[in-house]
Motif scaffolding. Structure first.
Motif, mmCIF file in Angstrom:
data_model
loop_
_atom_site.group_PDB
_atom_site.id
_atom_site.type_symbol
_atom_site.label_atom_id
_atom_site.label_comp_id
_atom_site.label_asym_id
_atom_site.label_seq_id
_atom_site.Cartn_x
_atom_site.Cartn_y
_atom_site.Cartn_z
ATOM 1 N N GLY A 1 -4.091 31.962 49.585
ATOM 2 C CA GLY A 1 -4.671 31.246 50.715
ATOM 3 C C GLY A 1 -4.999 29.822 50.309
ATOM 4 O O GLY A 1 -4.806 29.410 49.163
ATOM 5 N N ALA A 2 -5.503 29.054 51.255
ATOM 6 C CA ALA A 2 -5.864 27.656 50.986
ATOM 7 C C ALA A 2 -7.060 27.613 50.040
ATOM 8 O O ALA A 2 -7.983 28.422 50.159
ATOM 9 C CB ALA A 2 -6.200 26.929 52.284
ATOM 10 N N PRO A 3 -7.056 26.672 49.089
ATOM 11 C CA PRO A 3 -8.209 26.561 48.178
ATOM 12 C C PRO A 3 -9.451 26.083 48.924
ATOM 13 O O PRO A 3 -9.357 25.444 49.972
ATOM 14 C CB PRO A 3 -7.747 25.543 47.133
ATOM 15 C CG PRO A 3 -6.635 24.798 47.777
ATOM 16 C CD PRO A 3 -6.019 25.694 48.796
ATOM 17 N N ASP A 4 -10.620 26.385 48.359
ATOM 18 C CA ASP A 4 -11.882 25.939 48.948
ATOM 19 C C ASP A 4 -12.126 24.454 48.703
ATOM 20 O O ASP A 4 -12.838 23.811 49.473
ATOM 21 C CB ASP A 4 -13.051 26.753 48.372
ATOM 22 C CG ASP A 4 -12.959 28.212 48.800
ATOM 23 O OD1 ASP A 4 -12.937 28.460 50.015
ATOM 24 O OD2 ASP A 4 -12.897 29.088 47.919
ATOM 25 N N TYR A 5 -11.555 23.927 47.620
ATOM 26 C CA TYR A 5 -11.735 22.503 47.291
ATOM 27 C C TYR A 5 -10.582 22.072 46.399
ATOM 28 O O TYR A 5 -10.131 22.838 45.548
ATOM 29 C CB TYR A 5 -13.066 22.286 46.562
ATOM 30 C CG TYR A 5 -13.361 20.842 46.243
ATOM 31 C CD1 TYR A 5 -13.746 19.950 47.240
ATOM 32 C CD2 TYR A 5 -13.265 20.369 44.939
ATOM 33 C CE1 TYR A 5 -14.025 18.624 46.945
ATOM 34 C CE2 TYR A 5 -13.545 19.036 44.639
ATOM 35 C CZ TYR A 5 -13.923 18.171 45.645
ATOM 36 O OH TYR A 5 -14.197 16.861 45.353
ATOM 37 N N VAL B 1 2.841 25.816 46.505
ATOM 38 C CA VAL B 1 3.069 26.541 47.755
ATOM 39 C C VAL B 1 3.089 28.050 47.520
ATOM 40 O O VAL B 1 2.601 28.822 48.346
ATOM 41 C CB VAL B 1 4.361 26.058 48.475
ATOM 42 C CG1 VAL B 1 5.616 26.454 47.698
ATOM 43 C CG2 VAL B 1 4.412 26.572 49.899
ATOM 44 N N GLU B 2 3.599 28.492 46.362
ATOM 45 C CA GLU B 2 3.598 29.920 46.044
ATOM 46 C C GLU B 2 2.176 30.427 45.840
ATOM 47 O O GLU B 2 1.822 31.515 46.299
ATOM 48 C CB GLU B 2 4.422 30.183 44.778
ATOM 49 C CG GLU B 2 5.905 29.917 44.940
ATOM 50 C CD GLU B 2 6.679 30.018 43.644
ATOM 51 O OE1 GLU B 2 7.821 30.511 43.698
ATOM 52 O OE2 GLU B 2 6.155 29.610 42.583
ATOM 53 N N VAL B 3 1.360 29.627 45.162
ATOM 54 C CA VAL B 3 -0.036 30.015 44.942
ATOM 55 C C VAL B 3 -0.763 30.093 46.280
ATOM 56 O O VAL B 3 -1.503 31.048 46.547
ATOM 57 C CB VAL B 3 -0.732 29.035 43.982
ATOM 58 C CG1 VAL B 3 -2.225 29.344 43.894
ATOM 59 C CG2 VAL B 3 -0.089 29.082 42.602
ATOM 60 N N SER C 1 -1.605 40.213 45.083
ATOM 61 C CA SER C 1 -0.472 39.514 44.486
ATOM 62 C C SER C 1 -0.821 38.994 43.093
ATOM 63 O O SER C 1 -1.982 38.841 42.751
ATOM 64 C CB SER C 1 -0.075 38.318 45.352
ATOM 65 O OG SER C 1 0.264 38.722 46.645
ATOM 66 N N LEU C 2 0.213 38.688 42.326
ATOM 67 C CA LEU C 2 0.042 38.066 41.017
ATOM 68 C C LEU C 2 0.439 36.603 41.094
ATOM 69 O O LEU C 2 1.407 36.244 41.750
ATOM 70 C CB LEU C 2 0.915 38.750 39.963
ATOM 71 C CG LEU C 2 0.399 40.051 39.388
ATOM 72 C CD1 LEU C 2 1.404 40.614 38.394
ATOM 73 C CD2 LEU C 2 -0.942 39.872 38.717
ATOM 74 N N VAL C 3 -0.345 35.771 40.407
ATOM 75 C CA VAL C 3 -0.065 34.342 40.285
ATOM 76 C C VAL C 3 0.082 34.079 38.795
ATOM 77 O O VAL C 3 -0.665 34.644 37.993
ATOM 78 C CB VAL C 3 -1.215 33.509 40.890
ATOM 79 C CG1 VAL C 3 -1.005 32.032 40.639
ATOM 80 C CG2 VAL C 3 -1.336 33.791 42.380
#
Length: 195
Positions: free
Chosen positions: A50-54, A43-45, A34-36
């Motif tokens: 996926g969930a960020p690491d930090y 929420v789109e990111v 996907s493109l960000v």
């Protein structure tokens, strides 16, 4: 004519490589398939990456009696040692900036909080991964840049967080104070514990 064409071809070949260099921020970037892009909602990111690491969150504005009315969030994604760590900056619920840091690290890097590791430029995410959360924090704000009118455009001043993180150094009588500006280490000092 041939020299000019060769230079153009060479430049076209180099452009994709330049965009991939650490620290070079560009508009849209790939997250899996996907493109960000700047302007996306958190929420789109998260749906695409996926969930960020930090995540580190800082207030940018407070109103007496009301509390925090503006925030900046730094989201970090660690792809491991084969890719670059990405830092996404969200202000007031909108992706404002993406930057690539140094190479990522494997999960077994955690816990190595040696002084050799704590170098200028290390990110807050890497700091927490290597040393854990600090025992205490202080946050102040520093104004960067200056407002000016340039060809009809106003360039506002930017506030960046300046933090001091306090760490225990084990059973010794010393503590470590790590200063971070805008999420990056700028100074490490050792101090004696109060008696």
């Amino acid at each position: 004519m041939r020299v000019s064409l060769s230079i153009r071809v060479l430049m076209l070949m180099m452009l994709p490589g330049l965009a991939a260099l650490p620290g070079v921020a560009n508009g849209a970037f790939r997250c899996g398939t996907s493109l960000v892009d700047v302007g996306d909602w958190p929420v789109e990111v998260e749906e695409r990456c996926g969930a960020p690491d930090y995540v580190a969150t800082y207030p940018t504005a407070t109103v007496p009696g009301v509390g925090v009315v503006g925030e900046v969030e730094h989201w970090y994604y660690n792809p491991g040692p084969q890719g670059f760590i990405r830092r996404l900056e969200f202000r007031d619920g909108e992706l404002k900036r993406e930057s690539s840091l140094g190479y990522g690290f494997a999960g077994d890097s955690a816990g190595d909080c040696s002084p050799v590791r704590l170098q200028d430029g290390l990110s807050e995410f890497e700091m927490v991964a290597y040393c854990g959360e600090p025992i205490s924090r202080r946050v102040t704000w520093e104004t960067v840049g200056r407002g000016s009118m340039a060809v009809g455009h106003y360039r506002p001043k930017t506030l960046v967080p300046v933090e001091e993180w306090l760490y225990e150094t084990g059973k010794s009588q010393f503590r470590r104070i790590v200063t971070l500006r805008n999420g990056r280490i700028t100074q490490v000092e050792t101090t004696k514990k109060p008696q």
